[in-house]
Design a protein around this motif. Structure first.
Motif, short mmCIF file in Angstrom:
data_model
loop_
_atom_site.label_atom_id
_atom_site.label_comp_id
_atom_site.label_asym_id
_atom_site.label_seq_id
_atom_site.Cartn_x
_atom_site.Cartn_y
_atom_site.Cartn_z
N SER A 125 3.40 -0.07 -6.75
CA SER A 125 2.80 -0.49 -8.03
C SER A 125 2.20 0.70 -8.76
CB SER A 125 1.72 -1.54 -7.79
OG SER A 125 2.29 -2.71 -7.27
N VAL A 126 1.55 1.58 -8.03
CA VAL A 126 0.92 2.74 -8.69
C VAL A 126 1.98 3.58 -9.40
CG1 VAL A 126 -0.27 4.94 -8.26
CG2 VAL A 126 -1.10 2.83 -7.18
N GLY B 113 0.79 -1.23 0.00
CA GLY B 113 0.00 0.00 0.00
C GLY B 113 0.82 1.27 0.00
N1 LIG Z 1 -7.21 2.18 -9.02
C1 LIG Z 1 -7.17 2.52 -7.74
N2 LIG Z 1 -8.18 3.20 -7.16
C2 LIG Z 1 -8.14 3.56 -5.87
N3 LIG Z 1 -7.10 3.33 -5.05
C3 LIG Z 1 -6.06 2.66 -5.55
C4 LIG Z 1 -6.03 2.22 -6.93
N4 LIG Z 1 -4.86 1.57 -7.14
C5 LIG Z 1 -4.19 1.62 -5.97
N5 LIG Z 1 -4.90 2.27 -5.02
C6 LIG Z 1 -4.47 2.55 -3.64
O1 LIG Z 1 -3.23 3.24 -3.71
C7 LIG Z 1 -2.37 2.85 -2.64
C8 LIG Z 1 -1.05 2.37 -3.19
O2 LIG Z 1 -1.26 1.13 -3.85
P1 LIG Z 1 -0.10 0.28 -4.52
O3 LIG Z 1 0.77 1.17 -5.32
O4 LIG Z 1 -0.77 -0.83 -5.24
O5 LIG Z 1 0.69 -0.26 -3.26
P2 LIG Z 1 1.96 -1.26 -3.23
O6 LIG Z 1 3.07 -0.46 -2.62
O7 LIG Z 1 1.54 -2.37 -2.32
O8 LIG Z 1 2.24 -1.71 -4.62
C9 LIG Z 1 -3.14 1.80 -1.86
O9 LIG Z 1 -3.74 2.44 -0.75
C10 LIG Z 1 -4.17 1.31 -2.84
O10 LIG Z 1 -5.31 0.85 -2.16
#
Ligand SMILES: Nc1ncnc2c1ncn2[C@@H]1O[C@H](COP(=O)(O)OP(=O)(O)O)[C@@H](O)[C@H]1O
Ligand SMILES: [Mg+2]
Length: 353
Positions: free
Chosen positions: A63-64, A59
């Motif tokens: 990934s984002v 979180g």
């Molecule tokens: N499409 C989306 N819509 C809303 N929230 C999102 C979306 N994608 C990711 N998030 C939120 O953004 C935050 C970062 O997610 P992510 O980058 O997947 O974390 P990680 O470090 O585990 O890869 C998390 O709180 C996740 O729930």
């Protein structure tokens, strides 16, 4: 009264000379509950031939960040601000058609679950050959030969025959290898590997990591390697960026960050790692508390509610002032450099053993 958060440090312009330069990136999503600030003020550079390890709890925005580099977010629900320069080309404002030309060609990604990348309906060989045909204009025959060659490179036995199999005829480890072959078939300059070995058992994991290292030697790509496992990072990365709640809290070479980490969150991560000499069944010491809500993140330093060192910082700065990581600063924390050194040497290192 609302708390005013002062942002420390002037923003540094993107480095157009760097291979990949990310500057002051903000990515937020509109959801039913409000706006999720998934990435909030992130900056980093990456050079060709180097591997950047991104580590942080689930979180934290790993990934984002990388899906944003690939332009894979739905623009209806996503707001992106800041700059992403790939060899000087600005990606945050690039058209979908330009991004499509980059994806699978100049930039490729491998995921934790190969079934997100592989279709059950086509043979493995065809799925590797197709991007090659699309991006290089090779003939069907040449692309098939290339697919067979790539399957051989990633260690699939009898690649000639196996190219005609469907993904379900492959084991999990072989599917992971096939996805790597697909990602590398166009010789990308940037490879993003998002927890590529998390779902695999230890032996297969080690094989895949060795494979990625060999392929980097051969192809000279830049790699972003995402994981929550510092042990894997130590093995794979030249540089480390530690992320917390959508921002970078520490960055440096792998040796620097692992030998003399500067940020209380990194100390916590190291402390929660299993030790080689420890009983593997012993519970890890996790960082107390939970990652913050990104709908309404804490003021000041995002880590302050979980940090046991904020009383050593003068005044209320950890609560009111967000320490940012400038490209030339090792860690985003209000402790002085001297304090960070002393705390690590006298209080943290002895606990790590
Ligand atoms: N499409 C989306 N819509 C809303 N929230 C999102 C979306 N994608 C990711 N998030 C939120 O953004 C935050 C970062 O997610 P992510 O980058 O997947 O974390 P990680 O470090 O585990 O890869 C998390 O709180 C996740 O729930
Ligand atoms: Mg992730």
């Amino acid at each position: 009264m609302t708390t005013v958060t002062k942002e420390a440090g002037a923003p540094v312009p993107a480095d157009a000379g760097a291979f990949l330069s990310v500057r002051d990136l903000h990515v937020s999503f509109k959801t039913e509950d409000g706006v999720v600030k998934a990435v909030d003020g992130l900056s980093f550079d990456l050079e060709r031939g180097r591997t950047l390890g991104i580590v942080g709890e689930s979180g934290s925005g790993k990934s984002v960040t990388n899906l944003t580099i690939l332009g894979l977010h739905n623009p209806m629900f996503t707001t992106i601000e800041g700059e992403i320069l790939l060899e000087g080309q600005e990606l945050t404002t690039a058209r979908e058609s330009e991004l499509e030309k980059l994806r699978g060609n100049k930039v490729a990604m491998i995921f934790q679950d190969p079934l997100t990348a592989l279709s059950p309906y086509y043979t493995v060989g065809r799925q590797i050959a197709e991007p090659f045909m699309k991006h290089t204009g090779a003939s069907k025959k040449a692309a098939w030969d290339r697919a067979v060659e790539m399957l051989g490179k990633v260690g699939i036995p009898n690649p000639k025959e196996r190219a005609g199999d469907y993904p379900h005829q492959f084991s999990g480890g072989m599917r992971q290898r096939a996805m790597i072959a697909m990602a590398l078939v166009c010789d990308p300059d940037l490879l993003i590997a998002d927890e590529p070995t998390t779902a695999l058992d230890v032996t297969v994991q080690a094989q895949i990591l060795d494979l990625l290292k060999d392929l980097q030697q051969e192809f000279g790509s830049a790699i972003i390697f995402i994981t929550h496992d510092l042990g894997v990072i130590a093995d794979m990365a030249d540089d480390i960026m530690v992320m917390y709640a959508g921002g970078a809290v520490e960055r440096g070479t792998t040796a620097e960050v692992l030998r003399s980490p500067q940020h209380p969150y990194t100390w916590g991560l190291l402390n929660s790692m299993p030790r080689l000499d420890s009983d593997l069944s012993a519970p890890l010491a996790p960082i107390p508390g939970t990652p913050p809500s990104l709908l309404n993140p804490p003021s000041g330093c995002r880590f302050h509610p979980r940090c046991t060192f904020q009383d050593r910082v003068d005044g209320n700065r950890c609560v009111t002032e967000r320490p940012l990581l400038a490209p030339d600063r090792a860690s985003a924390c209000h402790l002085t450099a001297e304090q960070k050194r002393t705390i690590f040497v006298e209080e943290i290192r002895p606990r790590l053993g």
